[in-house]
Write a protein that holds these residues in place. Structure first.
Motif, mmCIF file in Angstrom:
data_model
loop_
_atom_site.group_PDB
_atom_site.id
_atom_site.type_symbol
_atom_site.label_atom_id
_atom_site.label_comp_id
_atom_site.label_asym_id
_atom_site.label_seq_id
_atom_site.Cartn_x
_atom_site.Cartn_y
_atom_site.Cartn_z
ATOM 1 N N ASN A 6 32.106 49.805 48.622
ATOM 2 C CA ASN A 6 31.648 50.948 49.485
ATOM 3 C C ASN A 6 32.492 51.525 50.751
ATOM 4 N N PRO A 7 32.802 52.537 50.630
ATOM 5 C CA PRO A 7 33.585 52.830 51.950
ATOM 6 C C PRO A 7 33.205 52.686 53.397
ATOM 7 N N ARG A 8 31.715 52.264 53.213
ATOM 8 C CA ARG A 8 30.986 52.164 54.525
ATOM 9 C C ARG A 8 31.590 50.710 55.118
ATOM 10 N N GLY A 15 37.456 50.271 50.054
ATOM 11 C CA GLY A 15 36.559 51.223 49.603
ATOM 12 C C GLY A 15 37.191 52.564 50.418
ATOM 13 N N LYS A 16 37.301 52.296 51.839
ATOM 14 C CA LYS A 16 37.851 53.490 52.440
ATOM 15 C C LYS A 16 39.273 54.180 52.049
ATOM 16 N N LEU A 17 40.071 53.111 51.972
ATOM 17 C CA LEU A 17 41.616 53.522 51.374
ATOM 18 C C LEU A 17 41.408 54.279 50.013
ATOM 19 N N SER A 18 40.572 53.740 49.001
ATOM 20 C CA SER A 18 40.388 54.466 47.781
ATOM 21 C C SER A 18 39.863 55.708 47.781
ATOM 22 N N ALA A 19 38.786 56.174 48.686
ATOM 23 C CA ALA A 19 38.371 57.502 49.320
ATOM 24 C C ALA A 19 39.331 58.414 49.694
ATOM 25 N N LEU A 20 40.086 57.740 50.645
ATOM 26 C CA LEU A 20 41.422 58.649 51.233
ATOM 27 C C LEU A 20 42.298 58.845 50.156
ATOM 28 N N ALA A 21 42.811 57.997 49.487
ATOM 29 C CA ALA A 21 43.799 58.165 48.257
ATOM 30 C C ALA A 21 43.315 59.306 47.253
ATOM 31 N N ALA A 22 42.012 59.008 46.799
ATOM 32 C CA ALA A 22 41.460 60.075 46.028
ATOM 33 C C ALA A 22 41.594 61.546 46.472
ATOM 34 N N TRP A 23 41.200 61.469 47.940
ATOM 35 C CA TRP A 23 41.214 62.783 48.787
ATOM 36 C C TRP A 23 42.614 63.358 48.789
ATOM 37 N N ILE A 45 47.940 56.493 48.480
ATOM 38 C CA ILE A 45 48.146 56.159 49.955
ATOM 39 C C ILE A 45 48.836 54.957 50.362
ATOM 40 N N ILE A 46 49.564 55.218 51.471
ATOM 41 C CA ILE A 46 50.159 53.969 51.974
ATOM 42 C C ILE A 46 49.184 53.200 53.068
ATOM 43 N N ALA A 47 48.855 52.065 52.481
ATOM 44 C CA ALA A 47 47.956 51.377 53.354
ATOM 45 C C ALA A 47 48.738 50.454 54.285
ATOM 46 N N GLU A 48 47.746 50.381 55.468
ATOM 47 C CA GLU A 48 48.666 50.045 56.697
ATOM 48 C C GLU A 48 47.732 48.871 57.479
ATOM 49 N N PRO A 49 47.779 47.511 56.858
ATOM 50 C CA PRO A 49 46.857 46.452 57.527
ATOM 51 C C PRO A 49 47.661 46.330 58.988
ATOM 52 N N ARG A 51 44.832 63.812 61.468
ATOM 53 C CA ARG A 51 46.143 63.728 62.537
ATOM 54 C C ARG A 51 46.618 62.438 62.604
ATOM 55 N N ASP A 52 45.781 61.468 62.680
ATOM 56 C CA ASP A 52 46.154 59.919 62.509
ATOM 57 C C ASP A 52 44.912 59.377 61.974
ATOM 58 N N TRP A 53 45.011 57.879 62.142
ATOM 59 C CA TRP A 53 43.886 57.029 61.544
ATOM 60 C C TRP A 53 42.537 57.086 62.218
ATOM 61 N N ASP A 54 42.796 57.470 63.388
ATOM 62 C CA ASP A 54 41.367 57.744 64.342
ATOM 63 C C ASP A 54 40.784 58.958 63.929
ATOM 64 N N ASP A 55 41.472 59.909 63.739
ATOM 65 C CA ASP A 55 41.136 61.407 63.114
ATOM 66 C C ASP A 55 40.469 61.047 61.928
ATOM 67 N N ALA A 56 41.153 60.309 61.069
ATOM 68 C CA ALA A 56 40.607 60.049 59.642
ATOM 69 C C ALA A 56 39.258 59.455 59.619
ATOM 70 N N ASN A 57 39.162 58.243 60.415
ATOM 71 C CA ASN A 57 37.820 57.513 60.516
ATOM 72 C C ASN A 57 36.837 58.397 60.996
ATOM 73 N N GLN A 58 37.190 59.245 62.012
ATOM 74 C CA GLN A 58 36.005 60.172 62.326
ATOM 75 C C GLN A 58 35.710 61.409 61.228
ATOM 76 N N LYS A 59 36.621 61.994 60.756
ATOM 77 C CA LYS A 59 36.517 63.051 59.886
ATOM 78 C C LYS A 59 35.794 62.394 58.602
ATOM 79 N N PHE A 60 36.053 61.312 58.116
ATOM 80 C CA PHE A 60 35.877 60.736 56.602
ATOM 81 C C PHE A 60 34.626 59.898 56.770
ATOM 82 N N PHE A 61 34.570 58.992 57.919
ATOM 83 C CA PHE A 61 33.415 57.762 57.784
ATOM 84 C C PHE A 61 32.488 57.832 58.970
ATOM 85 N N ALA A 62 32.574 58.839 60.023
ATOM 86 C CA ALA A 62 31.521 58.894 60.894
ATOM 87 C C ALA A 62 30.232 59.440 60.399
#
Length: 348
Positions: free
Chosen positions: A163-165, A170-178, A252-256, A323-334
């Motif tokens: 679950n991407p929530r 889950g989040k990275l899989s969604a972002l990678a697919a997109w 996608i490059i995943a960056e822990p 734009r960056d990870w903050d923007d991605a979080n807002q755009k996709f998961f907010a």
């Protein structure tokens, strides 16, 4: 003296036994008291890092004791990355350090005042000791012929992804697919349509990476599992030939990221130990272990030495889709973000 009753031999033996028990209990209490003072450090991490930190912790504690003469124990907690971040924020998990799957999960703690501003610049390589990506795990022989992202929405294909929530995986899989759709030249509307179609092929959304791994590998549900590369390697190794890894054409490059939790280490008086622990992740010894367990070390020489297991891949950065990870979080998961528009209502 004559008023004091004499004890029989049996009574003396019983008294001695009781005394031995009391002494033993006292020694145990002293030992436990010493341990509780000397060794508290809690690492709150994401799902697939269980085996990684079991190995890293053994190496670190041995090195630390050899250098300082002090024994230390590192406790671990694992779950979906975003869920783990929320548990630290709520106080349910009083982490000394966090080693989470996404920048946004660590930075959420900063936004709540638990971690200092500028936290990512306190450790080498922007606080990223390793990186990873999302790959596919398929059944033996790849019977559904799943090679790349478009194959995930072919008729009759069932996809397992968390679950991407709640899950970094889950989040990275969604972002990678997109991102894979955008990489192929799709518009954002077309990428949204693809992602919505993909989730219509997902029969169950587990809360974290390890739950999805169990659903796919142990419960035998689904045709393909979207997962961290290290988790894929573990699944395939454990399957004894029943599973295979497929590397898609792009991912996608995943960056822990890792950080010590300022508010908690101040309270626990563990800041020095927490910092030393995280700095250890960047040593050659730890980087070798990171590579061995399927993560991609930031040490280029060690990564190159393990290229047979960690082949060069076409990985796109988050800036392809935000734009960056903050923007991605807002755009996709907010709330009302992309994920809210593509997930079936039953998963809310």
């Amino acid at each position: 003296m004559s008023g004091i009753p004499k004890l029989s031999g049996l009574a003396w033996r019983n008294l001695a036994a009781v005394g031995a028990v009391v002494v033993a209990i006292g020694l145990i209490a002293v030992k436990n008291l010493h341990a509780s003072v000397a060794d508290p450090l809690l690492n709150v991490s994401y799902d697939p890092t269980r085996e990684l930190y079991q190995s890293i912790n053994k190496q670190f504690t041995a090195a630390y004791e050899a250098k300082t003469g002090e024994a230390v124990n590192i406790r671990q907690s694992h779950g979906g990355s975003s869920r783990q971040a929320r548990a630290v924020i709520s106080g349910e998990q009083p982490a000394d350090v966090v080693t989470l799957g996404l920048y946004s999960d660590v930075d959420a703690l900063r936004k709540r005042g638990l971690i200092a501003d500028g936290w990512a610049d306190r450790l080498p390589h922007h606080s990223q000791p390793y990186f990873s990506t999302i790959v596919f795990v398929v059944r033996r022989g790849n019977p559904k012929d799943i090679r790349d992202w478009p194959d995930l929405i072919k008729p009759g294909v069932f996809v397992i992804t968390p679950n991407p929530r709640s899950s970094g995986n889950g989040k990275l899989s969604a972002l990678a697919a997109w991102g894979a759709a955008i990489h192929r030249g799709a518009t954002e509307d077309e990428a949204r349509a693809y992602l919505k179609a993909l989730y219509q092929h997902v029969p169950v959304l587990d809360s974290g990476a390890r739950g999805s791994a169990n659903t796919f590998a142990l419960e035998n549900v689904g045709d393909v599992h979207l997962t961290w590369e290290d988790e894929a390697m573990r699944e395939v190794a454990d399957s004894k030939g029943d599973l295979e890894i497929v590397h898609p054409s792009v991912s996608i490059i995943a960056e822990p990221y890792v950080a010590w939790v300022d508010a908690n280490v101040a309270r626990h008086k563990t800041e020095g130990l927490a910092k030393t622990y995280l700095e250890f992740l960047f040593t050659d010894e730890a980087q070798e272990t990171i590579a061995k367990l399927g993560f991609r070390p930031i040490n280029a020489a060690i990564l190159a030495k393990n290229s047979d297991r960690l082949p060069k891949l076409d990985l796109f950065p988050i800036t392809l889709i935000a734009r960056d990870w903050d923007d991605a979080n807002q755009k996709f998961f907010a709330d009302n973000g992309v994920i809210d528009t593509v997930l079936p209502p039953a998963t809310h």
